[in-house]
Design an enzyme around this catalytic site. Structure first.
Site, PDB file in Angstrom:
ATOM      1  N   LYS A 202       8.074 -36.097  21.664  1.00  0.00           N
ATOM      2  CA  LYS A 202       6.893 -35.409  21.817  1.00  0.00           C
ATOM      3  C   LYS A 202       7.149 -34.653  23.334  1.00  0.00           C
ATOM      4  O   LYS A 202       7.541 -35.212  24.347  1.00  0.00           O
ATOM      5  CB  LYS A 202       5.654 -36.305  22.071  1.00  0.00           C
ATOM      6  CG  LYS A 202       4.368 -35.900  22.479  1.00  0.00           C
ATOM      7  CD  LYS A 202       3.926 -34.782  21.898  1.00  0.00           C
ATOM      8  CE  LYS A 202       3.525 -35.263  20.298  1.00  0.00           C
ATOM      9  NZ  LYS A 202       3.064 -34.009  19.692  1.00  0.00           N
ATOM     10  N   HIS A 330       2.398 -36.375   9.628  1.00  0.00           N
ATOM     11  CA  HIS A 330       1.809 -36.553  11.235  1.00  0.00           C
ATOM     12  C   HIS A 330       1.265 -38.019  11.424  1.00  0.00           C
ATOM     13  O   HIS A 330       0.806 -38.458  10.266  1.00  0.00           O
ATOM     14  CB  HIS A 330       0.896 -35.520  11.477  1.00  0.00           C
ATOM     15  CG  HIS A 330       0.111 -35.666  12.457  1.00  0.00           C
ATOM     16  ND1 HIS A 330      -1.148 -36.087  12.447  1.00  0.00           N
ATOM     17  CD2 HIS A 330       0.189 -35.320  13.631  1.00  0.00           C
ATOM     18  CE1 HIS A 330      -1.971 -36.209  13.728  1.00  0.00           C
ATOM     19  NE2 HIS A 330      -1.107 -35.616  14.297  1.00  0.00           N
TER      20      HIS A 330
END
Ligand code: GKR
Ligand code: MG
Length: 432
Positions: A202, A330
């Site tokens: 991320k 996701h």
């Protein structure tokens, strides 16, 4: 006509909160408590089907508004449930600026435009759990049967602080992660614990060059392991291209580097790494826009919680095959019911081309009987027990609900949380 003994009698929604570490992202930083809801659908015969979904206030309101639609319905009547929910929960009218804000939001699950899809999904999974109990079959069989016995997940790395600014509880065991060395240590620990065989970073939180250096350090430390980076559209097109050039030969796919489908298309025109998204193809209308533009996005990261459920995601997988696109999943902060639902779904989708995202290693709590679910070499075994194959731990549910009552958070707000650390933080995107 006499009512079916299995007609739905009651819907119960319990908001919960669990510890979430100070994870950094493009929007800011995670708050100390993540919210979810636990949905229970009870039949007249006393069976209970369960599910987990978003726990922010608008979602709780929508679930409460839609719950009466289920009364008297058969657990098999999924199409009728969808029609009733759509009729009861009118999607709010969006202004242009709300639409644009949604285009850069990291959490499509909080978009108001997804309300009907989210509620349908919340009820659908619990009804499938009931169906499985009635048919004595696991949910994956109701979805057409398993294409695989195990579903692979990836190690989802985050830059993070050592502890939350409010110090609401003891620091997590992961420590600070702000340098390439920290990231490698975080990956090592996550892989040692769970056996993941691919890694996602991320990004969009620190300077892009620093994040690229993080990926290069991971490539060196874990040769041959597929790597992805996801700055959540916090980079301009120019920055996206500059960074992907530094990462030549290293990335499996490039997730949401630049904002909007146009930004992604501009990146796609000048780079040969496939682009993935959970931000610009988040529903069937956006799928069509991507197709109309010649598919700049090559991998759709779905999420049954906002795509309209497990069956809707299967329909998405058919479309992905038709257009030659890849598919994976996701995630947001979640517990085991969500993880198990995703595992049944992914087992039923032959197209699943990549290991799925999961935030699960970042949570240490659980709401299902038996506690934390166990990964085997980075994968979860698909349950074979009837329905979802998990049941609620009532004591844990009560404790997590108590957290919710006491934590004071009612809507996720990573930006406001970041302003506690840095009052000048604007959250402007793209920031780099
Ligand atoms: O949990 O901070 C986070 C993630 O950034 C999440 O909000 C995103 O929705 O994981 C997501 C993503 O892949 O974009
Ligand atoms: Mg993403």
């Amino acid at each position: 006509m006499t009512a079916s003994p299995h007609a739905i009698r009651h819907v119960r929604v319990t908001p919960i909160a669990f510890r979430d570490p100070p994870l950094l992202n493009a929007a800011g930083i995670h708050e100390p408590w993540a919210l979810r809801s636990i949905i229970e659908i009870e039949t007249a015969s006393g069976l209970v089907g369960i599910n987990e979904s978003y726990g922010d206030q608008p979602m709780l309101d929508a679930l409460a508004q839609a719950a009466p639609a289920l009364r008297g319905l058969s657990p098999w009547a999924l199409n009728e449930m969808e029609a009733r929910v759509a009729a009861l929960v009118a999607p709010p009218v969006q202004t242009r600026s709300e639409f644009l804000a949604q285009q850069v939001s990291l959490a499509p699950g909080t978009h108001v435009s997804k309300t009907v899809a989210k509620v349908v999904s919340a009820f659908e999974v619990a009804m499938l759990d009931l169906q499985g109990q009635l048919a004595n079959a696991p949910v994956v069989d109701l979805l057409g049967g398993a294409a695989r016995t195990h579903v692979p997940y990836s190690a989802y790395l985050f830059y993070k602080y050592a502890e939350h600014i409010e110090r609401p509880y003891a620091p997590d065991p992961w420590g600070e992660a702000l340098t390439p060395g920290h990231l490698v240590a975080q990956a090592r620990r996550m892989i040692d614990l769970y056996g993941f065989q691919s890694i996602k970073l991320k990004a969009g939180a620190l300077a892009p060059e620093q994040e690229a250096a993080g990926i290069l350090a991971l490539a060196q430390a874990f040769p041959g392991t597929p790597l992805r980076i996801d700055p959540n559209a916090n980079w301009s097109v120019a920055t996206s291209l500059e960074i992907v050039a530094r990462l030549r030969g290293v990335l499996e796919y490039y997730e949401d580097p630049a904002p909007g489908l146009e930004g992604m298309a501009a990146v796609a025109r000048a780079c040969d790494v496939p682009l993935a998204t959970n931000m610009v193809v988040t529903d069937f209308a956006e799928f069509r826009r991507n197709a109309d533009m010649g598919c700049p996005v090559k991998i759709v990261l779905s999420d049954h919680h906002y795509w309209g459920g497990l069956r809707a995601t299967q329909r998405l997988s058919t479309l992905c095959s038709t257009f030659g696109l890849g598919l994976s999943m996701h995630s947001n902060s979640h517990l085991g019911v969500s993880l198990v639902a995703m595992t049944h779904l992914c087992a039923s989708v032959p197209l699943l081309t990549y290991a799925c995202d999961t935030h699960y290693p970042w949570q240490d709590d659980e709401v299902v009987q038996g506690g934390r679910l166990r990964f085997e070499q980075g994968s979860l075994r698909v349950p074979t027990a009837p329905g979802l194959g998990v049941t609620l731990d009532r004591q844990a549910l009560a404790r997590l609900h108590d957290n919710y009552l006491r934590c004071g958070i009612r809507n996720r707000d990573d930006l406001a949380q970041m302003r506690k650390y840095d009052p000048a933080f604007t959250g402007r995107q793209p920031r780099f």
